[in-house]
Design a protein around this motif. Structure first.
Motif, PDB file in Angstrom:
ATOM      1  N   ARG A  75      34.081  10.211 -42.792  1.00  0.00           N
ATOM      2  CA  ARG A  75      35.546  10.259 -42.797  1.00  0.00           C
ATOM      3  C   ARG A  75      36.145   8.861 -42.837  1.00  0.00           C
ATOM      4  NH1 ARG A  75      37.761  15.201 -39.001  1.00  0.00           N
ATOM      5  NH2 ARG A  75      36.562  16.872 -39.974  1.00  0.00           N
ATOM      6  N   VAL A  76      35.535   7.944 -42.113  1.00  0.00           N
ATOM      7  CA  VAL A  76      36.035   6.570 -42.112  1.00  0.00           C
ATOM      8  C   VAL A  76      35.880   5.946 -43.494  1.00  0.00           C
ATOM      9  CG1 VAL A  76      35.558   4.246 -41.244  1.00  0.00           C
ATOM     10  CG2 VAL A  76      35.699   6.158 -39.651  1.00  0.00           C
ATOM     11  N   LEU A  77      34.731   6.139 -44.125  1.00  0.00           N
ATOM     12  CA  LEU A  77      34.490   5.538 -45.442  1.00  0.00           C
ATOM     13  C   LEU A  77      35.411   6.129 -46.509  1.00  0.00           C
ATOM     14  CD1 LEU A  77      30.597   5.271 -45.388  1.00  0.00           C
ATOM     15  CD2 LEU A  77      32.230   3.382 -45.401  1.00  0.00           C
ATOM     16  N   ARG A  78      35.669   7.417 -46.448  1.00  0.00           N
ATOM     17  CA  ARG A  78      36.573   8.021 -47.429  1.00  0.00           C
ATOM     18  C   ARG A  78      37.996   7.509 -47.264  1.00  0.00           C
ATOM     19  NH1 ARG A  78      34.162  14.226 -47.297  1.00  0.00           N
ATOM     20  NH2 ARG A  78      32.396  13.813 -48.685  1.00  0.00           N
ATOM     21  N   ALA A  79      38.431   7.367 -46.017  1.00  0.00           N
ATOM     22  CA  ALA A  79      39.773   6.823 -45.780  1.00  0.00           C
ATOM     23  C   ALA A  79      39.846   5.368 -46.232  1.00  0.00           C
ATOM     24  CB  ALA A  79      40.130   6.945 -44.301  1.00  0.00           C
ATOM     25  N   LEU A  80      38.813   4.590 -45.923  1.00  0.00           N
ATOM     26  CA  LEU A  80      38.774   3.180 -46.322  1.00  0.00           C
ATOM     27  C   LEU A  80      38.730   3.049 -47.840  1.00  0.00           C
ATOM     28  CD1 LEU A  80      38.616   0.275 -45.241  1.00  0.00           C
ATOM     29  CD2 LEU A  80      36.120   0.521 -45.190  1.00  0.00           C
ATOM     30  N   ASN A  81      37.973   3.921 -48.490  1.00  0.00           N
ATOM     31  CA  ASN A  81      37.888   3.896 -49.951  1.00  0.00           C
ATOM     32  C   ASN A  81      39.262   4.180 -50.578  1.00  0.00           C
ATOM     33  OD1 ASN A  81      36.224   4.171 -52.593  1.00  0.00           O
ATOM     34  ND2 ASN A  81      37.413   6.056 -52.521  1.00  0.00           N
ATOM     35  N   GLY A  82      39.970   5.177 -50.044  1.00  0.00           N
ATOM     36  CA  GLY A  82      41.289   5.498 -50.568  1.00  0.00           C
ATOM     37  C   GLY A  82      42.258   4.336 -50.418  1.00  0.00           C
ATOM     38  N   TRP A  83      42.191   3.655 -49.276  1.00  0.00           N
ATOM     39  CA  TRP A  83      43.093   2.517 -49.058  1.00  0.00           C
ATOM     40  C   TRP A  83      42.763   1.385 -50.023  1.00  0.00           C
ATOM     41  CZ3 TRP A  83      43.093  -2.625 -48.019  1.00  0.00           C
ATOM     42  CH2 TRP A  83      44.292  -3.184 -47.567  1.00  0.00           C
TER      43      TRP A  83
ATOM     44  N   LEU B 286      27.578  -3.666 -68.610  1.00  0.00           N
ATOM     45  CA  LEU B 286      28.688  -3.694 -69.564  1.00  0.00           C
ATOM     46  C   LEU B 286      28.723  -5.057 -70.238  1.00  0.00           C
ATOM     47  CD1 LEU B 286      31.539  -1.989 -67.482  1.00  0.00           C
ATOM     48  CD2 LEU B 286      30.251  -0.987 -69.365  1.00  0.00           C
ATOM     49  N   GLY B 287      28.452  -5.077 -71.550  1.00  0.00           N
ATOM     50  CA  GLY B 287      28.537  -6.315 -72.316  1.00  0.00           C
ATOM     51  C   GLY B 287      27.623  -7.414 -71.815  1.00  0.00           C
ATOM     52  N   GLY B 288      26.475  -7.050 -71.308  1.00  0.00           N
ATOM     53  CA  GLY B 288      25.541  -8.047 -70.818  1.00  0.00           C
ATOM     54  C   GLY B 288      25.743  -8.417 -69.361  1.00  0.00           C
ATOM     55  N   TYR B 289      26.822  -7.949 -68.754  1.00  0.00           N
ATOM     56  CA  TYR B 289      27.062  -8.188 -67.335  1.00  0.00           C
ATOM     57  C   TYR B 289      26.755  -6.917 -66.549  1.00  0.00           C
ATOM     58  CZ  TYR B 289      29.495 -12.456 -68.715  1.00  0.00           C
ATOM     59  OH  TYR B 289      29.810 -13.668 -69.230  1.00  0.00           O
ATOM     60  N   ARG B 290      26.185  -7.104 -65.378  1.00  0.00           N
ATOM     61  CA  ARG B 290      25.830  -5.958 -64.536  1.00  0.00           C
ATOM     62  C   ARG B 290      26.844  -5.846 -63.404  1.00  0.00           C
ATOM     63  NH1 ARG B 290      19.611  -6.084 -63.033  1.00  0.00           N
ATOM     64  NH2 ARG B 290      20.120  -3.923 -62.603  1.00  0.00           N
ATOM     65  N   TYR B 291      27.433  -4.660 -63.293  1.00  0.00           N
ATOM     66  CA  TYR B 291      28.447  -4.406 -62.272  1.00  0.00           C
ATOM     67  C   TYR B 291      27.977  -3.272 -61.363  1.00  0.00           C
ATOM     68  CZ  TYR B 291      31.614  -7.098 -65.263  1.00  0.00           C
ATOM     69  OH  TYR B 291      32.204  -8.091 -66.009  1.00  0.00           O
ATOM     70  N   PRO B 292      28.337  -3.341 -60.074  1.00  0.00           N
ATOM     71  CA  PRO B 292      28.004  -2.213 -59.194  1.00  0.00           C
ATOM     72  C   PRO B 292      28.828  -0.981 -59.548  1.00  0.00           C
ATOM     73  CG  PRO B 292      29.357  -3.807 -58.034  1.00  0.00           C
ATOM     74  CD  PRO B 292      29.012  -4.440 -59.354  1.00  0.00           C
ATOM     75  N   SER B 293      28.212   0.170 -59.541  1.00  0.00           N
ATOM     76  CA  SER B 293      28.930   1.435 -59.722  1.00  0.00           C
ATOM     77  C   SER B 293      28.890   2.197 -58.399  1.00  0.00           C
ATOM     78  CB  SER B 293      28.285   2.257 -60.845  1.00  0.00           C
ATOM     79  OG  SER B 293      26.931   2.535 -60.547  1.00  0.00           O
ATOM     80  N   ARG B 294      29.746   3.221 -58.300  1.00  0.00           N
ATOM     81  CA  ARG B 294      29.854   3.998 -57.056  1.00  0.00           C
ATOM     82  C   ARG B 294      30.081   3.076 -55.863  1.00  0.00           C
ATOM     83  NH1 ARG B 294      25.056   8.340 -56.796  1.00  0.00           N
ATOM     84  NH2 ARG B 294      25.839   8.388 -54.663  1.00  0.00           N
ATOM     85  N   ALA B 295      30.912   2.058 -56.043  1.00  0.00           N
ATOM     86  CA  ALA B 295      31.207   1.119 -54.972  1.00  0.00           C
ATOM     87  C   ALA B 295      32.480   1.531 -54.239  1.00  0.00           C
ATOM     88  CB  ALA B 295      31.356  -0.299 -55.540  1.00  0.00           C
ATOM     89  N   LEU B 296      32.681   0.950 -53.086  1.00  0.00           N
ATOM     90  CA  LEU B 296      33.863   1.240 -52.273  1.00  0.00           C
ATOM     91  C   LEU B 296      35.113   0.734 -52.992  1.00  0.00           C
ATOM     92  CD1 LEU B 296      34.564   2.266 -49.293  1.00  0.00           C
ATOM     93  CD2 LEU B 296      34.768  -0.150 -48.746  1.00  0.00           C
ATOM     94  N   GLY B 297      36.121   1.599 -53.157  1.00  0.00           N
ATOM     95  CA  GLY B 297      37.381   1.219 -53.778  1.00  0.00           C
ATOM     96  C   GLY B 297      37.382   1.259 -55.284  1.00  0.00           C
ATOM     97  N   LEU B 298      36.276   1.676 -55.909  1.00  0.00           N
ATOM     98  CA  LEU B 298      36.193   1.697 -57.368  1.00  0.00           C
ATOM     99  C   LEU B 298      36.930   2.889 -57.959  1.00  0.00           C
ATOM    100  CD1 LEU B 298      34.894   0.155 -59.742  1.00  0.00           C
ATOM    101  CD2 LEU B 298      32.922   1.683 -59.543  1.00  0.00           C
ATOM    102  N   ASP B 299      37.003   3.991 -57.212  1.00  0.00           N
ATOM    103  CA  ASP B 299      37.663   5.211 -57.679  1.00  0.00           C
ATOM    104  C   ASP B 299      38.351   5.876 -56.506  1.00  0.00           C
ATOM    105  OD1 ASP B 299      38.454   7.502 -59.007  1.00  0.00           O
ATOM    106  OD2 ASP B 299      36.636   7.610 -60.208  1.00  0.00           O
ATOM    107  N   GLY B 300      39.242   6.813 -56.806  1.00  0.00           N
ATOM    108  CA  GLY B 300      39.964   7.510 -55.746  1.00  0.00           C
ATOM    109  C   GLY B 300      39.060   8.359 -54.874  1.00  0.00           C
ATOM    110  N   SER B 301      37.979   8.888 -55.441  1.00  0.00           N
ATOM    111  CA  SER B 301      36.983   9.634 -54.675  1.00  0.00           C
ATOM    112  C   SER B 301      35.657   8.891 -54.783  1.00  0.00           C
ATOM    113  CB  SER B 301      36.834  11.061 -55.210  1.00  0.00           C
ATOM    114  OG  SER B 301      36.430  11.036 -56.565  1.00  0.00           O
TER     115      SER B 301
END
Length: 575
Positions: free
Chosen positions: A86-94, A150-165
């Motif tokens: 619950r804390v992580l979901r609230a923090l992600n939304g913020w 992406l374009g030769g650069y590596r980015y984290p996916s499924r990270a905190l704050g990347l999407d609404g869920s």
């Protein structure tokens, strides 16, 4: 014999010419209080952000501090997974919402959080931070790398704050004494081999800070020899030095060590508290007015009913009530008191309010002015707002649960139906309210098994205000008597002006909207309802008229049609 407690040892090291520019953050919190360590455990975290993020340091620090602050504020009886998720979901939304206001940066961060509680570890992971376990000679990665190229650069996916869920990796694993956990970031990839980690940690495992420094130095040397940057490495080690005894993995102070008090009568004592008066006896609880014989303070004690000793489901909700009183800080909500002696029974104490219920106040002050009654209504609204700010629904707002003290201040009491407001909790909230019994001020959705929420409390508040102003109910048929959705047609609002001519058209319209049988048609926010109550004298008339037109479109369009017809007749006569 004092029971053994969970004991951890920690080490950390950064490789950075300037820590203020480092994009990684890490922290370990081990509660000093034995009760909190038993209930919530200890926590180790690491966070990392992209090198292209203009606010990388702020994003990493915020994710770590935010999780630690909120996790240790969750109710003690929640399990680790519920609290952390619950804390992580609230923090992600913020974080996701705030990123829209930032140029050339974001609050996106990879985060790995491990909670050590009793004899188990719970790992919550998002993004590409790394968590390893060293057990004996076995070195194992526990986290998964979520990376997008992406374009030769590596980015984290499924990270905190990347999407609404967000999808959170969760892993639960048993602990053994001597286990060592390593937290680091993707920057270390391509430098050290698993055998290097084992050798450098085991070289002198008694000093974890020194072990982290060895790891950092070796990673920096290896990176420099291969020709790439070596200023963004960080290492954190956590070693399990001692585990609690088997069978003591649940907070004893919640269930085992604190029995429910027996039935008490005036004159009896418990933990140095003398019973002065029995305020309430219900199937679920007992409420007493007590006096502390040491401090002479008068307080209110609430305890579970003795018949519920084996009903742990209710005990869990009882503890949520205590958490509500402890966490909600408002002069309009009953305040918790700390006992002067250690508790030997399960109960909590609240400030004793020297006053009367709103029902009694209304009977004693039949000549009270409209302004006095509206002042009480706004104070009560602020109390409900304080609960909503903590994502809590009260669900039992009615005159008998509102106290007026000798100075005219409102205090909201009775949290027996309080429940956390979340996407999964509508059904549980509704069932709890129905189990405890609905009142004539309950919103229609409780009787009809529909979704409930903050606007349900808004209805109960508005119904209580309507009663306070008129001594009547807004509908002839009480909502708690509804048997089906077809009965909603019988709920025809009775204008408050019929019973109290002092009520203005604007105030009546405000009450009508807050008391709409259809939940979506009420005010969107409690603040809007309270604003309308304050401006009942005609200020803000445009907004009120607009809302009336929206709810009564037939009258509006009939008026427009009449005007158009009149203009047509006049144009014909003037030809």
């Amino acid at each position: 014999m004092v029971p053994t407690q969970l004991s951890l040892n920690v080490g950390q090291a950064f490789v950075a010419p300037d820590r203020r520019r480092h994009r990684s953050s890490m922290s370990v919190r081990i509660p000093d209080e034995a009760g909190q360590l038993t209930a919530k455990g200890a926590c180790a975290l690491i966070s990392d952000t992209s090198s292209r993020n203009a606010i990388a340091k702020q994003a990493g620090d915020l994710s770590v501090r935010g999780f630690l602050a909120d996790y240790f504020s969750t109710p003690d009886h929640w399990d680790v997974k519920t609290s952390a998720t619950r804390v992580l979901r609230a923090l992600n939304g913020w974080c996701y919402s705030q990123s829209t206001f930032v140029e050339d940066g974001s609050y996106v961060a990879s985060l790995s959080a491990m909670v050590f509680r009793a004899r188990e570890a719970h790992l919550f992971h998002m993004g590409d931070t790394l968590v390893f376990r060293l057990r004996g000679a076995e070195f194992e990665q526990l986290s998964r790398d979520h990376i997008t190229d992406l374009g030769g650069y590596r980015y984290p996916s499924r990270a905190l704050g990347l999407d609404g869920s967000i999808d959170i990796d969760y892993l639960q694993l048993p602990l053994k004494q001597g286990d060592i956990f390593l937290f680091t970031t993707q920057a270390v990839r391509g430098t050290l081999m698993p055998s290097d980690y084992v050798q450098l940690i085991r070289e002198d495992a008694s000093d974890l800070d020194a072990a982290c420094e060895r790891l950092a130095s070796a990673a920096r040397d290896r990176a420099q020899s291969r020709g790439y940057g070596a200023d963004q490495f960080c290492f954190q080690l956590v070693r399990i030095d001692q585990l609690p005894e088997e069978g003591r993995d649940h907070p004893g102070r919640i269930y085992g060590d604190l029995p429910i008090p027996p039935e008490l009568s005036p004159g009896e004592r418990i933990d140095g508290l003398e019973i002065q008066e029995v305020l309430s006896r219900t199937a679920q609880s007992r409420v007493y007015r007590v006096r502390d014989t040491r401090t002479e303070r008068e307080m209110v004690m609430k305890a579970p009913s003795p018949e519920l000793s084996n009903r742990n489901a209710y005990l869990e909700h009882f503890l949520l009530q205590q958490w509500v009183v402890e966490r909600v800080k408002s002069p309009f909500v009953a305040r918790v008191m700390e006992p002067s002696r250690p508790r030997r029974y399960l109960y909590y104490l609240m400030v004793y309010v020297d006053g009367v219920t709103l029902s009694d106040w209304a009977r004693r002050h039949p000549q009270a002015s409209l302004a006095q009654r509206l002042d009480i209504a706004i104070q009560l609204g602020k109390a409900v707002q304080a609960l909503h700010h903590r994502d809590l629904l009260h669900q039992r707002i009615h005159p008998d649960n509102v106290l007026i003290d000798t100075h005219g201040q409102v205090v909201l009491t009775d949290f027996s139906a309080c429940h956390m407001r979340d996407l999964e909790g509508h059904r549980r909230s509704r069932e709890l309210a129905r189990q405890l019994g609905l009142s004539e001020h309950s919103a229609p959705e409780y009787a009809l098994d529909d979704s409930v929420g903050r606007r349900s409390d808004q209805y109960s508040l508005a119904s209580t205000v309507y009663w306070l102003l008129t001594d009547k109910l807004p509908y002839e048929l009480a909502p708690n008597q509804l048997r089906g959705h077809t009965d909603l047609e019988q709920l025809s609002y009775r204008s408050a002006r019929l019973f109290n001519p002092e009520i203005t058209l604007e105030l009546d319209d405000t009450l009508r909207r807050a008391l709409d049988p259809q939940r979506p048609l009420r005010f969107r926010r409690m603040s809007e309802f309270l604003y309308a109550l304050r401006h009942h004298d005609g200020k803000g008339r445009t907004a009120v008229k607009s809302s009336r037109l929206l709810r009564e479109p037939a009258n509006f369009w009939q008026g427009i049609a009449g005007i158009l017809l009149l203009l047509l007749v006049l144009s014909w006569l003037l030809r």
